[in-house]
Design an enzyme around this catalytic site. Structure first.
Site, mmCIF file in Angstrom:
data_model
loop_
_atom_site.group_PDB
_atom_site.id
_atom_site.type_symbol
_atom_site.label_atom_id
_atom_site.label_comp_id
_atom_site.label_asym_id
_atom_site.label_seq_id
_atom_site.Cartn_x
_atom_site.Cartn_y
_atom_site.Cartn_z
ATOM 1 N N GLU A 285 -10.539 0.741 -0.179
ATOM 2 C CA GLU A 285 -11.615 -0.141 -0.628
ATOM 3 C C GLU A 285 -12.842 0.685 -0.974
ATOM 4 O O GLU A 285 -13.144 1.655 -0.290
ATOM 5 C CB GLU A 285 -11.977 -1.128 0.485
ATOM 6 C CG GLU A 285 -10.861 -2.081 0.829
ATOM 7 C CD GLU A 285 -11.289 -3.086 1.873
ATOM 8 O OE1 GLU A 285 -11.615 -4.215 1.504
ATOM 9 O OE2 GLU A 285 -11.340 -2.714 3.051
ATOM 10 N N HIS B 40 -2.465 -5.906 7.650
ATOM 11 C CA HIS B 40 -2.045 -5.742 6.253
ATOM 12 C C HIS B 40 -1.113 -4.529 6.054
ATOM 13 O O HIS B 40 -0.081 -4.633 5.401
ATOM 14 C CB HIS B 40 -3.257 -5.603 5.333
ATOM 15 C CG HIS B 40 -4.276 -6.688 5.509
ATOM 16 N ND1 HIS B 40 -3.939 -7.976 5.856
ATOM 17 C CD2 HIS B 40 -5.624 -6.686 5.386
ATOM 18 C CE1 HIS B 40 -5.031 -8.706 5.936
ATOM 19 N NE2 HIS B 40 -6.076 -7.950 5.659
HETATM 20 C C1 BG6 Z 1 -9.618 -8.426 5.394
HETATM 21 C C2 BG6 Z 1 -10.452 -7.411 6.123
HETATM 22 O O1 BG6 Z 1 -8.569 -8.860 6.210
HETATM 23 O O2 BG6 Z 1 -9.093 -7.847 4.223
HETATM 24 C C3 BG6 Z 1 -11.555 -6.873 5.221
HETATM 25 O O3 BG6 Z 1 -11.022 -8.001 7.264
HETATM 26 C C4 BG6 Z 1 -10.971 -6.375 3.910
HETATM 27 O O4 BG6 Z 1 -12.278 -5.844 5.875
HETATM 28 C C5 BG6 Z 1 -10.065 -7.415 3.287
HETATM 29 O O5 BG6 Z 1 -12.050 -6.089 3.042
HETATM 30 C C6 BG6 Z 1 -9.325 -6.854 2.090
HETATM 31 O O6 BG6 Z 1 -8.661 -7.885 1.417
HETATM 32 P P1 BG6 Z 1 -8.361 -7.773 -0.128
HETATM 33 O O7 BG6 Z 1 -7.571 -8.990 -0.440
HETATM 34 O O8 BG6 Z 1 -9.682 -7.714 -0.832
HETATM 35 O O9 BG6 Z 1 -7.593 -6.497 -0.312
#
Ligand code: BG6
Length: 485
Positions: A214, A238
């Site tokens: 990210e 995840h």
């Molecule tokens: C969330 C986390 O579960 O997933 C966040 O708590 C993170 O910190 C987010 O930014 C990322 O999700 P995506 O869908 O933007 O990849």
């Protein structure tokens, strides 16, 4: 649907836009209604206004269709209460009964837990004690947001509290990565194509790299993030979900329990992680991301100036089974990396012998399959090809699949799929009790290992770079390198 935490961020950013888009595409049953529950002293009209603003701001389809919104909004209701207040649950029950009569909702209920996690257990308890969890006809289900506990013990306690009121088949633990089209496509890719599964094993795969990168920092979530860190926030859920989908055995069918049994088997086979050799933590310092100067983690709001919380984690895992023994899986996630990119990269072993003259072979690397979860959703396979010309020269080229050009429709948001699956009674894309507990067991092992070590000097990577040097060293020791997605 009863949403606890209806005045919060998740409801505005994710749930309302998802429900609106389901309504727009006619996936919601007639009479579908929402009761927002929160402490915020809104009137019903104020709730509707806020939800309309949320849909306008965050819906993936724009502009919002006013006539669809109007008829959807007729089903929006609001109950202001504290989550432990039994009288409040009385009011909630009365509203639910009224909606059953007036809108024909038939007693079917989804209770969505979108509050801070410390309220999950008390809400379950009160739903049970007030009888709301069981009243009348129809099915009752709960959707529980992450984080589901903060270690094995707290996750088990929460599971116990939930099971005092709801059976496992009524419980939908959300991990929004499972609702992403591209994540579901990993299973289609593997199990609907004849050519990949035979090489999907230790004989042909050199290693895998799974990345959730990210560019964002922690936004306004300092208070939560300080206690979580990257390991709990993203690795526990995840990353391990992506790993179990890419490494599991082919399920006999797509029945929820069959698929989840296979995923749990992967989690159970992961060798405990040795933090000395196989885990790296990092924290970002000040730096530049996308041309903008950003502060370090310790300078973020609600973060301790000497915080030891990790914003980056990289691990090397082994899965002790016949398919994967001795094949390393490298997993990493981090905040404030150079760009946002989630992907699964499968590096195959190199061709055993190249019959071409040494001078002919240029710039070829072993076959690599990259499944891009986001952005640029799709997949690429790197293969060697002959450079056109009278002499034999080789180069690596890409065979590409892009969602954008293959399907001219936009993917639904993960929450649309997941909320709908819950209403249809399909928990396949939700985490089961044993999955969550197994994931925490692994994470607890790493946390304990780290607690027994002096932490590295933090911060150890600048915002806008690919993480700490130790993470590169983790790969280099094996003669490998991280990709730069
Ligand atoms: C969330 C986390 O579960 O997933 C966040 O708590 C993170 O910190 C987010 O930014 C990322 O999700 P995506 O869908 O933007 O990849």
């Amino acid at each position: 649907m009863v949403i606890f935490g209806a005045s919060g961020d998740l409801t505005a950013r994710k749930l309302m836009p998802a429900l609106y888009n389901l309504a727009l595409n006619r996936y919601l049953p007639a009479g579908f209604s929402v009761i927002g529950v929160a402490l915020t002293p809104w009137t019903e009209q104020e709730f509707k206004t806020h939800m309309s603003e949320a849909a306008t701001k965050y819906s993936r389809t724009q502009p919002v269709d006013r006539s669809v919104w109007q008829s959807f909004a007729e089903g929006l209701h609001y109950v202001a209460m504290t989550f432990d207040d039994m009288d409040g649950y009385g009011k909630l029950a009365a509203t639910l009964d009224r909606l059953d009569r007036e809108r024909g909702t038939g007693g079917n209920r989804v209770f969505y837990f979108a509050t801070l996690p410390q309220f999950f257990a008390v809400i379950v308890d009160r739903l049970g004690a007030s009888g709301v969890a069981r009243a009348g006809e129809g099915w009752k289900r709960i959707i529980v947001e992450k984080p589901f506990g903060h270690d094995l013990k707290s996750a088990q306690e929460l599971n116990r509290a939930i099971h005092a009121v709801f059976t496992e088949r009524q419980v939908y633990r959300i991990d929004h990565y499972l609702g992403k089209e591209t994540v579901q496509n990993v299973m289609v890719f593997r199990f609907a194509n004849g050519i990949f599964e035979p090489i999907w094993n230790r004989r042909y795969v050199d290693h895998m790299q799974i990345t959730v990168a990210e560019d964002l920092g922690i936004e306004r979530r300092g208070a939560y993030y300080e206690k979580a860190g990257a390991l709990r926030d993203i690795f526990q859920n995840h990353l391990l979900q992506l790993l179990s989908i890419v490494a599991m055995e082919p399920p006999a069918n797509f029945d929820a329990e069959v698929v989840r049994d296979e995923k749990v088997k992967v989690l159970r086979s992961i060798h405990p992680i040795n933090v000395e050799t196989d885990a790296v933590r990092g924290q970002y310092g000040p730096g530049w991301v996308a041309g903008e100067q950003v502060v370090g983690y310790r300078q973020e709001d609600q973060v301790a100036p000497d915080s030891k919380t990790e914003t980056y984690v990289a691990t090397r895992l082994f899965i002790d089974n016949w398919r994967w023994a001795e094949t390393p899986f490298y997993l990493r996630t981090g905040k404030r990396l150079p760009n946002r990119a989630s992907e699964i990269a499968i590096q195959f072993k190199k061709a055993p012998h190249l019959p071409f003259a040494k001078t002919a072979v240029q710039d070829t690397s072993p076959n690599l399959l990259v499944m891009r979860i986001q952005p640029h959703e799709g997949a690429s396979l790197k293969i060697a090809a002959k450079i056109p010309g009278p002499v034999m020269r080789l180069r690596t080229v890409n065979m590409d699949f892009f969602y954008g050009s293959s399907f001219l429709i936009e993917s639904p948001d993960a929450y649309e799929r997941l909320v709908l699956d819950c209403m249809l009674g399909d928990p396949t894309l939700f985490a089961r009790e044993d999955e969550v507990e197994r994931a925490w067991t692994l994470v607890d092992g790493v946390e304990a290992g780290w607690a027994a070590q002096p932490p590295p000097a933090l911060p150890n990577y600048a915002a806008g770079t690919w993480g700490p040097e130790a993470a590169d060293a983790l790969m280099e020791r094996d003669g490998r390198r991280w990709r730069r997605p």
